[in-house]
Design a protein around this motif. Structure first.
Motif, mmCIF file in Angstrom:
data_model
loop_
_atom_site.group_PDB
_atom_site.id
_atom_site.type_symbol
_atom_site.label_atom_id
_atom_site.label_comp_id
_atom_site.label_asym_id
_atom_site.label_seq_id
_atom_site.Cartn_x
_atom_site.Cartn_y
_atom_site.Cartn_z
ATOM 1 N N GLN A 10 84.038 82.884 45.278
ATOM 2 C CA GLN A 10 83.625 81.854 45.146
ATOM 3 C C GLN A 10 84.115 80.891 43.882
ATOM 4 O OE1 GLN A 10 81.596 80.381 47.558
ATOM 5 N NE2 GLN A 10 81.237 82.084 48.658
ATOM 6 N N GLY A 11 84.769 80.049 44.229
ATOM 7 C CA GLY A 11 85.571 79.143 43.061
ATOM 8 C C GLY A 11 86.744 79.702 42.434
ATOM 9 N N GLU A 14 92.286 77.133 45.378
ATOM 10 C CA GLU A 14 92.696 77.278 46.899
ATOM 11 C C GLU A 14 94.172 77.389 47.128
ATOM 12 O OE1 GLU A 14 89.890 73.791 46.976
ATOM 13 O OE2 GLU A 14 90.621 74.972 45.331
ATOM 14 N N PRO A 40 81.542 81.995 54.131
ATOM 15 C CA PRO A 40 82.809 81.334 53.981
ATOM 16 C C PRO A 40 82.724 81.270 52.404
ATOM 17 C CG PRO A 40 81.517 80.107 55.206
ATOM 18 C CD PRO A 40 80.486 81.119 55.098
ATOM 19 N N VAL A 41 84.107 81.232 51.849
ATOM 20 C CA VAL A 41 84.019 80.980 50.390
ATOM 21 C C VAL A 41 84.475 79.602 49.933
ATOM 22 C CG1 VAL A 41 85.919 81.578 48.490
ATOM 23 C CG2 VAL A 41 85.039 83.513 50.003
ATOM 24 N N LYS A 42 83.765 78.974 49.147
ATOM 25 C CA LYS A 42 84.211 77.631 48.873
ATOM 26 C C LYS A 42 84.878 77.689 47.483
ATOM 27 C CE LYS A 42 81.741 73.275 47.666
ATOM 28 N NZ LYS A 42 80.675 72.586 47.590
ATOM 29 N N ALA A 43 86.115 76.992 47.614
ATOM 30 C CA ALA A 43 87.063 77.112 46.430
ATOM 31 C C ALA A 43 86.892 76.176 45.485
ATOM 32 C CB ALA A 43 88.614 77.127 47.140
ATOM 33 N N SER A 44 87.868 76.372 44.451
ATOM 34 C CA SER A 44 87.427 75.219 43.273
ATOM 35 C C SER A 44 87.563 73.834 43.599
ATOM 36 C CB SER A 44 88.284 75.564 42.293
ATOM 37 O OG SER A 44 89.626 75.350 42.514
ATOM 38 N N ARG A 45 88.042 73.534 44.660
ATOM 39 C CA ARG A 45 88.288 71.958 45.000
ATOM 40 C C ARG A 45 87.460 71.847 46.133
ATOM 41 N NH1 ARG A 45 90.175 73.164 40.838
ATOM 42 N NH2 ARG A 45 91.866 72.188 39.671
ATOM 43 N N GLY A 46 86.680 72.747 46.603
ATOM 44 C CA GLY A 46 85.817 72.404 47.837
ATOM 45 C C GLY A 46 86.134 72.728 48.841
ATOM 46 N N VAL A 47 87.647 73.177 49.169
ATOM 47 C CA VAL A 47 87.902 73.728 50.216
ATOM 48 C C VAL A 47 87.214 75.046 50.943
ATOM 49 C CG1 VAL A 47 90.105 74.696 51.561
ATOM 50 C CG2 VAL A 47 90.491 72.566 50.044
ATOM 51 N N MET A 48 86.840 75.066 51.957
ATOM 52 C CA MET A 48 86.014 76.185 52.652
ATOM 53 C C MET A 48 87.225 77.167 53.163
ATOM 54 S SD MET A 48 83.274 75.576 51.697
ATOM 55 C CE MET A 48 82.009 76.765 52.589
#
Length: 182
Positions: A10-11, A14, A40-48
């Motif tokens: 998480q974070g 992306e 799902p993994v929510k990346a640092s800019r909100g991309v899943m």
């Protein structure tokens, strides 16, 4: 064929994760993305991002390389996860490659894998660790033995292409790079 593990926390950053995954797969390499936890993994800019598997499901499988995407707090999650440390140590012991970009080289430092080596990372990530036995470099990508490090999102493509060179050869790198119209 080389088998590569890319843990997704998480974070994570992306741009780094997706660029590395994409280019290694374009090279025909066997890339496994693994989430530290289910879902799902929510990346640092909100991309899943949707990992292929759970990390627990591949802990005993062989990998020739582990690639750690950076980003915060993603790199911190990787650094705190004892499974990541165990995998890094095993791949190193088996003479495989460990690679990290952006904030993730600090995970390699915590695991003792940067000792006596040259490495790079996102500006300001490695310096506060007071790594007396690490030569911190500012190059986009640094390979020192079986350890490869890179600076950040802007160097992700160079990083991925270098990983292709290492695992599949310079001809494969040139083939993938030509398709990117660089």
């Amino acid at each position: 064929m080389a088998r590569i593990l890319i843990p997704l926390a998480q974070g994570c950053e992306e741009l780094e994760a997706v660029t590395v995954i994409d280019l290694l797969r374009r090279a025909g390499l066997d890339v496994v993305t693994a989430g530290l936890e289910a879902g799902p993994v929510k990346a640092s800019r909100g991309v899943m991002l949707l990992p292929d598997v759970l990390l627990d499901d591949v802990l005993d499988q062989p990998f020739q390389m582990i690639v750690l995407p950076g980003g915060l707090p993603g790199a911190d999650h990787l650094d705190r996860d004892p499974r990541i440390r165990t995998l890094l140590e095993r791949v190193t012991r088996e003479n495989g490659y460990t690679a990290a970009i952006c904030a993730a080289p600090k995970v390699l430092a915590s695991a003792g894998l940067l000792a006596g080596r040259r490495a790079t990372g996102y500006p300001g990530v490695l310096e506060p660790l007071n790594l007396q036995d690490v030569a911190i470099d500012t190059a986009a990508v640094v390979q020192d033995g079986q350890v490869i490090t890179s600076r950040g999102p802007g160097t992700a493509m160079d990083f991925a292409l270098e990983l292709i060179s290492i695992l599949a050869g310079k001809e494969k790198r040139a083939e993938v790079e030509a398709g990117l119209v660089r």
